[in-house]
Scaffold this active site. Structure first.
Site, short mmCIF file in Angstrom:
data_model
loop_
_atom_site.label_atom_id
_atom_site.label_comp_id
_atom_site.label_asym_id
_atom_site.label_seq_id
_atom_site.Cartn_x
_atom_site.Cartn_y
_atom_site.Cartn_z
N GLY A 150 2.85 -2.47 -6.70
CA GLY A 150 3.77 -3.58 -6.91
C GLY A 150 3.48 -4.40 -8.15
O GLY A 150 3.60 -5.62 -8.16
N THR B 235 0.85 -1.19 0.00
CA THR B 235 0.00 0.00 0.00
C THR B 235 0.89 1.24 0.00
O THR B 235 1.32 1.71 1.05
CB THR B 235 -0.92 0.00 1.23
OG1 THR B 235 -0.13 -0.20 2.40
CG2 THR B 235 -1.97 -1.08 1.13
N ASP C 62 5.91 -0.10 -19.86
CA ASP C 62 5.80 0.38 -18.48
C ASP C 62 5.13 1.75 -18.44
O ASP C 62 5.45 2.61 -17.62
CB ASP C 62 7.18 0.46 -17.83
CG ASP C 62 7.09 0.50 -16.30
OD1 ASP C 62 6.30 -0.27 -15.74
OD2 ASP C 62 7.80 1.31 -15.68
N TRP D 294 4.45 9.80 -11.04
CA TRP D 294 3.57 10.02 -9.88
C TRP D 294 3.56 11.46 -9.38
O TRP D 294 2.82 11.79 -8.46
CB TRP D 294 3.95 9.09 -8.73
CG TRP D 294 5.33 9.34 -8.19
CD1 TRP D 294 5.72 10.35 -7.36
CD2 TRP D 294 6.49 8.54 -8.43
NE1 TRP D 294 7.05 10.24 -7.08
CE2 TRP D 294 7.55 9.14 -7.71
CE3 TRP D 294 6.72 7.38 -9.16
CZ2 TRP D 294 8.85 8.61 -7.73
CZ3 TRP D 294 8.01 6.88 -9.18
CH2 TRP D 294 9.05 7.48 -8.47
#
Length: 591
Positions: free
Chosen positions: A182, A165, A293, A403
């Site tokens: 993950g 998490t 990816d 991110w």
């Protein structure tokens, strides 16, 4: 390119809500843009990372100085510091790396309590405080609740069946939302809702559908069982529509498509779920059968905009592809248009026949820039086909936006995107599922072939881009010395400022109208975590964790800084600057 001018009148009169003008910021219903508090990693439920605070302005930002600085791990390096602090009623709650969560007096930097998790030392990108509790990752695939007064552990809940998490927890109306990350390890992605009082699961959604579920037919054989689909960052919530929008990440194996034919839903997708039940509402897949990816690792942003004469409720998401995807959040249809274009083919990799290309501008180059690839090295543009010979492509696996959070200003009506210009080399690496270990073994021992790599000597740079969501066109753009898409991200304020943390240790303020730098301050380590602003006692503060990260190649540290006008804590010594070209060998790694 036009410039956007923010007037003082507009600042004073702006109503900073993203849906309902009658909404109020109270009791965890954080629809409004934040003011004295900064209660969520995204600022409000729409993840706009915009604050109504306006005491720090382009005219006085040069007077911003250190209010206090805290070594959150006593000067030692312990885990990644990628988290966003949150502030509620003058108290800051922050993940400090190594499984540590802290409560700190937001005006003085004094530590009120510290909790150390025994559940692991993975990435923790943020916490949320509500109902007298602090909710956070507890390491592994756990969600925890701490007592907001003293940090005592109240409950622990399991999220999915494997993974970790990493994302900040999100709270709304008595429920906490969390997913597992993950993807490269071969998880089966999961996102769930948990009762804030007890930790009991309210509902769960598998991001990789099983047999009989919508989308399972987009997976070959049993590849769905370890197909990835992580949730790397937090979702956004529209309480009025009753939907939560979840960004779902990469496929697994991440660059071996030989045994997972099909589009591989819901990887590389934005998925809308019913807020109360978790029922599927709609999805949009940004990359079919991902081999590059290009996972959806950034958080979406909601806004209400005027488009062709009427108000439209939109959700915006930027990807590693370098594209901004703008959708009607009521039903998932593209606002401006997204074209399915023929894609390069490699039948052995079972490549998708087409890929989505949003109409408008990309915010980073989608082909390697001239002279950025060594002579004689094979290169190709986005969605390059490859097999057992390395191909250099852009955007790379750390290109575009990963991110780092975007910001949307309801004053300028623009979305601001941090981007990375980093090429990647790609080649097939075969990875076999380990049923006994219940995972894809990690490299170097877990695969045969090239995989992905970043060729030495090639550029590492960034872009700061303002885009008009009614056109998906660039309004202004600045080239940055360092990559921005895997770093600090952006924060905007009602006074016309954008804040960003640089990998060379500086925290920087930009003019929102043109991206010009107005102020900087040296924090002493890579300033690669998201920035917040808040107010205590009528004084506006800016805060950031300065700890570096391996993706930015920046110097590590454990510094938590707060700034205010007239602050007297001096800057730290400058760390070693990160490289502007990729270090290491120029060719692919050995097989």
């Amino acid at each position: 390119m036009q410039q956007v001018c923010v007037t003082l009148t507009a600042v004073l009169l702006a109503v900073c809500l993203f849906f309902n003008p009658a909404s109020a910021q109270k009791g965890g219903d954080w629809r409004a843009a934040p003011a004295k508090d900064f209660p969520l990693a995204g600022g409000n439920l729409a993840n706009q990372r915009y604050s109504t605070l306006a005491s720090i302005t382009p005219g006085n930002v040069a007077k911003l100085g250190g209010a206090w600085m805290l070594h959150v791990n006593g000067g030692e390096i312990s885990g990644n510091l990628e988290g966003t602090p949150v502030v509620v009623d003058g108290v800051m709650y922050v993940p400090a790396g190594g499984g540590v969560i802290m409560a700190i007096d937001a005006a003085t930097g004094a530590v009120k309590w510290k909790y150390a998790s025994t559940g692991g030392r993975g990435v923790n990108r943020g916490v949320v405080a509500a109902e007298g509790k602090v909710f956070s990752s507890g390491g592994g695939n756990t969600l925890i609740a701490l007592d907001q007064k003293d940090g005592a552990l109240l409950w622990t809940a399991k999220v999915g069946d494997r993974g970790s998490t990493a994302a900040p927890a999100i709270y709304y109306d008595g429920v906490v939302y969390m997913g597992v990350a993950g993807g490269e390890a071969g998880i089966r992605g999961f996102f769930g809702a948990f009762d804030a009082k007890t930790g009991k699961q309210v509902w769960g959604f598998w991001t990789i559908p099983g047999p009989g579920e919508r989308g399972n037919d987009t997976w070959e054989g049993t590849s769905w069982n370890h197909g990835g689909g992580p949730v790397w960052t937090h979702p956004v919530i529209d309480p009025d529509l009753g939907m939560i929008y979840v960004p779902v990440g990469n496929c697994a194996p991440d660059n071996d498509g030989t045994e997972r034919g099909g589009d591989n839903l819901f990887t590389a997708s934005l998925v809308a779920l019913d807020l109360k039940t978790g029922a599927y509402k709609w999805h949009y897949q940004e990359v079919h059968h991902d081999l590059w990816d290009y996972d959806n690792s950034g958080s979406p942003v909601l806004a209400d905009i005027e488009y062709k004469g009427r108000t439209r409720k939109i959700v915006m998401h930027a990807g590693k592809t370098g594209f901004l995807y703008i959708l009607d959040r009521t039903n998932g249809t593209p606002l401006i248009g997204i074209e399915e274009r023929p894609a390069p083919q490699e039948p052995r990799m079972k490549t998708a026949k087409t890929q989505p290309f949003p109409i408008g501008d990309s915010f980073v180059p989608t082909c390697p820039e001239p002279d950025s690839v060594a002579p004689g090295v094979k290169s190709a543009c986005i969605f390059a086909a490859y097999w057992d010979e390395a191909v250099v492509t852009a955007p790379g696996t750390l290109g575009g936006l990963s991110w780092a959070p975007m910001t949307y200003s309801p004053l300028t009506h623009l979305i601001y995107i941090p981007g990375s210009i980093i090429n990647s080399g790609l080649g097939l690496r075969r990875e076999a599922w380990d049923e006994k270990g219940h995972r894809l073994p990690p490299p170097p021992g877990g695969g045969r072939g090239i995989g992905y790599f970043r060729p030495g000597g090639e550029p590492r740079a960034g872009t700061l881009t303002a885009i008009d969501p009614t056109t998906n066109k660039i309004v202004w753009q600045k080239r940055n010395k360092y990559p921005m898409g895997v770093g600090s991200g952006l924060l905007s304020t009602a006074s016309g400022l954008i804040f960003h943390g640089e990998s060379d240790g500086r925290i920087v303020a930009y003019d929102i109208g043109n991206g010009n730098e107005l102020w900087s301050f040296q924090t002493g380590a890579g300033a690669d975590a998201p920035i917040i602003t808040y107010a205590v006692g009528g004084q506006q503060y800016i805060a950031i964790l300065s700890g570096g990260n391996s993706f930015q190649l920046s110097q590590r540290g454990d510094n938590l800084w707060a700034f205010k006008l007239g602050g007297t804590v001096p800057p730290a010594p400058a760390p070693a600057a990160p490289p502007t070209t990729q270090p290491g060998a120029s060719g692919p790694p050995g097989r």
